[in-house]
Design an enzyme around this catalytic site. Structure first.
Site, PDB file in Angstrom:
ATOM      1  N   HIS A 470     -44.683   0.987 -19.311  1.00  0.00           N
ATOM      2  CA  HIS A 470     -45.066   1.995 -18.135  1.00  0.00           C
ATOM      3  C   HIS A 470     -46.417   1.212 -17.707  1.00  0.00           C
ATOM      4  CE1 HIS A 470     -48.786   3.919 -20.293  1.00  0.00           C
ATOM      5  NE2 HIS A 470     -47.825   4.082 -21.031  1.00  0.00           N
ATOM      6  N   CYS A 489     -46.597   3.914 -26.484  1.00  0.00           N
ATOM      7  CA  CYS A 489     -45.802   3.229 -25.535  1.00  0.00           C
ATOM      8  C   CYS A 489     -46.661   2.004 -25.030  1.00  0.00           C
ATOM      9  CB  CYS A 489     -45.841   4.187 -24.282  1.00  0.00           C
ATOM     10  SG  CYS A 489     -44.669   5.602 -24.849  1.00  0.00           S
TER      11      CYS A 489
END
Length: 575
Positions: A470, A489
């Site tokens: 992301h 992440c």
């Protein structure tokens, strides 16, 4: 006795080879004798080969149930391919087909001695027993006619081939046996090691034969060569002890440390000493070498000799070799073939690369998980994107990070554009919640916008770890050398460029439309027409196609466990 009688008869024939009727002419009795002796040796060796086949058959046929085959008293590893190979070959010798030709054995022995430079231990592949056999043969040439000796040596060589080939191809360590698991599926096809052995024996050198099993990574052989080179330097290694008091050395500076830095760089092969310049001055030649060092270790190439540069300089030769060995094994775990378009994230390098048909399309920096929230290693497929995403705070982050902040100040949620929902999805006033007691009963979601932790787009590849790529609003962190700031992440530096590549074959998705979707502030999911592979790897050393070796910090302390496992004798095998 048969060969002695044949020898006497042959010599008699040679002595009487000229009759009185023959014209006088030179007779090369030495050549005749040599040829005759050679024929006798060949006949004797063929008898030995026949007897050796019987000895091999006996070893294979008389194995006790649930026991392993043995040669020279040593347990062999292969229980499937070994008998198959010799049965198909009528139990004949494979490695020595002539009484004066043992070059394949010598090549195999040499390769097994050098297998250490692949991170594997020679003694785990019968190297000592094969070496001893060659030593005995050198001392007593009559052993070439000893059927038991040849049968045992042949079995040792073939068994060593199967095990070494298997480990070079599949890897020696079972990744699932490690505390930090490697979740990338190998998807490697089984390979006919016995057929490759026959081809090698008839058409290739031993090294050429083993090269078929090397990982396809273009820098693998450069890593092997570097391990061999570094081994010659181990005894001369030294460290530099310096106290710069949190400062750094820059071009133009003078310091007593600089001469020692130049000496260490020269020792590592990165600097050519110049006796004409001031040894204590930071000159242009040193600047070029320091930048090379920084590049090889993944640091910003600013030329400043500070904490990180000294860390790279003082990484011991032994540590470098260990990292090469560990990462050769990791490369052996990788699949042989990858998707047409795929993404590779090297967690330890904080980088992401996009490949298409082997060409690098894009490279960018990444931010990965903190030491206590490690980004896992696995592979999947990116199937969809979410533009202007909202972010539902994961339970771990909610418990450890968000709730403590809310307990200190409930205004934290509004400032971060976060909203609270109960179990039925109804909006809740944060002030009405007892955050100390009931905080984990609620869901916290951050709305799309400039502050959203996921930035303007996220790239989804559904997996059990709930990990994805992301964007991020914290752009300044990409300038750091080491970037372990996320909760698992992967934050990426160039999300727009990645979206362009992944959506390049999707009609209507122009660069302008992609940019608009990222800035819209309204969540939109787009399923990719052609999903791309994504591989989250962990490499702390590797070689490039040009032979340049790179090292990285073992940020999650995973190398030591692997190095220990590589040194342990294997108890499982595939052959």
């Amino acid at each position: 006795m048969r060969y002695f009688i044949l020898l006497i008869s042959t010599l008699g024939i040679i002595a009487c080879s000229r009759t009185p009727d023959q014209p006088a002419g030179p007779v090369n009795r030495k050549a005749l004798t040599r040829d005759s002796l050679r024929r006798i040796a060949e006949a004797r060796f063929q008898d030995t080969r026949t007897a050796s086949a019987g000895a091999i058959r006996e070893i294979i046929e008389t194995r006790e149930p649930d026991d392993r085959y043995k040669a020279r008293g040593v347990s062999l590893y292969s229980s499937v391919l070994l008998p198959k190979l010799y049965i198909e070959n009528n139990f004949n010798l494979l490695w020595i087909n002539h009484f004066d030709s043992i070059h394949k054995v010598e090549e195999m022995s040499a390769f097994l001695e050098d297998i250490i430079f692949h991170g594997l231990i020679p003694e785990h592949y019968h190297a000592a027993e094969i070496r001893q056999s060659l030593t005995e043969l050198a001392k007593d040439s009559a052993l070439i006619y000893n059927s038991t000796f040849l049968a045992n040596l042949d079995l040792l060589l073939s068994d060593a081939w199967f095990m070494a080939a298997s480990h070079l191809y599949f890897g020696k360590i079972d990744p699932e046996s490690l505390e930090a698991q490697w979740g990338i599926r190998r998807d490697k096809p089984d390979i006919p090691f016995d057929r490759y052995l026959k081809t090698m024996l008839s058409q290739e050198t031993v090294e050429e034969g083993f090269r078929h099993f090397y990982p396809p990574h273009p820098g693998y052989e450069a890593m092997v060569a570097e391990a061999k080179r570094l081994t010659t330097l181990k005894d001369g290694d030294f460290s530099i002890k310096a106290d710069l008091k949190n400062s750094s050395l820059k071009p133009g500076d003078s310091s007593a440390y600089i001469a020692e830095i130049k000496r260490k760089l020269a020792f590592l092969g990165l600097y050519t000493p110049d006796t004409l310049t001031n040894p204590d001055k930071y000159d242009d030649r040193l600047l070029e070498s320091v930048k090379k060092l920084q590049e090889h270790f993944g640091y910003n190439t600013d030329g400043a000799i500070g904490k990180n540069a000294f860390k790279a300089l003082n990484m011991t030769v032994e540590q470098r070799i260990g990292q090469l060995y560990v990462n050769m094994e990791r490369l052996r775990w990788m699949p042989d073939s990858l998707e047409h378009t795929y993404i590779q994230v090297n967690i330890a390098d904080f980088t992401l690369d996009v490949f298409r048909e082997g060409d690098t399309l894009l490279r960018m920096r990444t931010i990965v998980g903190k030491e206590y929230r490690e980004t896992p290693v696995f592979n999947a497929r990116i199937t969809y994107l979410v533009f202007s995403p909202s972010w539902t705070v994961p339970p771990t982050i909610q418990r450890k990070d968000v709730i403590p902040e809310v307990r200190r100040n409930t205004g934290y949620l509004a400032r971060k554009n976060m909203k609270v929902y109960d179990s039925k999805g109804r909006l809740v006033d944060p002030a009405s919640v007892n955050w100390s007691r009931d905080g984990m009963r609620y869901t916290i979601r951050q709305s799309p916008g400039a502050q959203n932790a996921l930035g303007k787009v996220k790239f989804m590849f559904p997996n059990k770890h709930n990990i994805y790529l992301h964007d991020t609003p914290s752009r300044n962190l990409f300038a750091r050398d080491e970037r372990t700031f996320s909760s698992g992440c992967i934050r990426i530096e160039k999300p727009y460029d990645l979206a362009l590549i992944l959506m390049s074959d999707m009609e209507g998705w122009t660069p302008e439309r992609i940019r608009q979707a990222m800035d819209a502030g309204i969540e939109k999911t787009v399923v990719l027409k052609n999903p791309a592979g994504v591989y989250l790897t962990y490499l702390t050393a590797w070689g490039t196609k040009a032979g340049v070796i790179h090292y990285r910090t073992d940020i999650y302390n995973r190398d030591a466990e692997m190095l220990k496992a590589l040194r342990e004798k294997h108890t499982k095998w595939k052959t």
